[in-house]
Write an enzyme that holds these catalytic residues in place. Structure first.
Site: not given
Ligand code: XLS
Ligand code: NI
Ligand code: NI
Length: 433
Positions: A99, A102
């Site tokens: 993301h 991150d």
């Molecule tokens: C949250 C989600 C997130 C997605 C990406 O529960 O799994 O990590 O994979 O935003």
């Protein structure tokens, strides 16, 4: 080289009898299974957020993990990238996912955040070039900052919708620039806490329009990757709009996007929705929207998304059986959307978590391939439906109620129940594990 993983060797395949913790016992990347090397079947990806951005907090306590790159400067973000790419290489994972939040420090303004993202994207591009590691998918974090507390696309405030759309554009640009094979949208805070303050009709329409805009932008940019929605039933909001595969499919149909958007299915989210992982995979395959998987496991007692590394081979076997039946991954892959437990403080914990996860997936995939190649399960399934392949069976599908009624009377039709043979099939599956 940083010294974060100092002393940890590159992980090699040593076979099932190895007692070396830092070795694969099942994941031999070049082993050919059903005509394809394991690495191309599994297409492993590491998740930047859990492995490098998560500090180990829970509702009762803050950070437990102390990492030298936890700070908010570009230098910190670059150190984080250095360590991340070292981990990708130690493990031999061909892909990663991230993301915006991150990987870059947040700026004071939207413009500054975008500039920081672009700086890191350039840094990534260089590292990807040097190492050969590729981007499985990029995405936008539209859920952590307080501005998104009432949703992103589904926010009652149009300014948040605009901010979210602009952010998605920057994250799609980053993904495209890095050659990402997919762009993911997980619904973050797209849901509600109480119906008392929620206009569900408006929120659905807003979410639909945002998704249309994503698809329009994809085509405008000539992007060939897949757009994926990741279903999840609850957490963080009480009711998330992208509840499960079936719900997402209904939504896509409503907006005419079922040919444009596929799903990224997460094991833990399937469990939260009251399904099995293989149910979600099989349904996505049947609906023609299977895209990719987020690989983790949920604690079966917890009721929330514990994002643990997978370690249950029988579960993996049933999941990869459905992936193989779907024809395997095209743009998708196996993304470890999994995090350490908050007491797992050491650098080696991060490596061993992935080693175990990769091995469990590889063992599961090999068992699944053996089940498919032997064909006994499929033969039993075919036999169960054989009546439908007969001329009379086929004719039923194009007949009508009144004609069928007359036919039942004339033929004296009297169905004879047959065993579903479930235990026999369960015993058969266990022979491959
Ligand atoms: C949250 C989600 C997130 C997605 C990406 O529960 O799994 O990590 O994979 O935003
Ligand atoms: Ni996920
Ligand atoms: Ni999740």
């Amino acid at each position: 080289m940083t010294d974060f993983f100092k002393g940890i060797p590159a992980i090699q395949y040593e076979g099932p009898d190895s007692t070396n913790d830092f070795a694969f016992r099942h994941y031999n990347p070049d082993e050919v299974v059903m005509g394809k090397p394991l690495k191309d079947h599994l297409r492993f990806a590491a998740a930047y957020w859990h492995s490098f951005a998560w500090p180990g907090g829970d509702p009762f306590g803050g950070a437990t993990l102390e990492r030298p790159w936890f700070g908010d400067t570009i230098a910190d973000a670059k150190l984080k990238a250095d360590v991340a790419f070292e981990m990708f290489q130690i493990l031999g994972v061909p892909y990663f996912c991230f993301h915006d939040e991150d990987v870059r420090p947040a700026g004071a303004t939207f413009a500054e955040s975008t500039k920081n993202l672009e700086t890191i994207v350039d840094y990534f591009a260089q590292k990807m070039d040097d190492t050969g590691v590729k981007l499985l998918w990029g995405t936008a974090n539209l859920f952590s900052h307080r501005r998104f507390m009432s949703g992103a696309a589904t926010n009652p405030d149009p300014d948040v919708f605009a901010y979210s759309a602009a952010t998605i554009k920057t994250c799609m640009d980053a993904t495209i620039k890095l050659g990402g094979e997919n762009y993911v949208l997980w619904g973050g805070r797209e849901g509600y806490e109480t119906l008392l303050n929620t206009d569900m009709g408006r929120e659905r329409a807003q979410a639909g329009r945002m998704l249309e805009m994503v698809v329009e932008y994809k085509h405008k940019m000539g992007y060939k990757g897949a757009i994926l929605i990741e279903p999840k039933p609850q957490e963080p909001t009480k009711h998330q709009y992208d509840y499960d595969v079936a719900t997402v499919y209904g939504f896509l149909k409503d907006f005419g996007l079922e040919g444009e958007v596929q799903v990224n299915i997460e094991q833990g989210h399937a469990i939260l929705a009251g399904h099995s992982f293989e149910h979600e995979l099989a349904l996505a395959r049947e609906l023609g929207i299977f895209g990719s998987i987020d690989m983790n496991r949920n604690d079966y007692q917890s009721g929330w998304d514990t994002d643990q590394f997978p370690n249950n081979v029988p579960e993996m076997a049933l999941a990869f059986y459905e992936v193989l039946r779907a024809g395997g991954f095209k743009t998708g892959g196996t993304n470890f959307d999994a995090k350490l437990r908050r007491q797992s403080l050491d650098a080696e914990d991060l490596i061993l978590a992935h080693v175990g996860g990769m091995d469990a997936c590889a063992a599961g995939l090999k068992a699944a391939a053996a089940m498919l190649e032997d064909g006994k399960l499929e033969a039993a399934r075919d036999a169960r439906y054989a009546g439908w392949d007969s001329a009379d069976g086929k004719a039923l599908m194009t007949s009508d109620l009144a004609s069928i009624h007359d036919q039942v009377l004339a033929n004296g039709t009297d169905p004879k129940p047959q065993s579903g043979r479930q235990e026999r099939l369960e015993n058969l599956v266990n022979r491959y594990l």
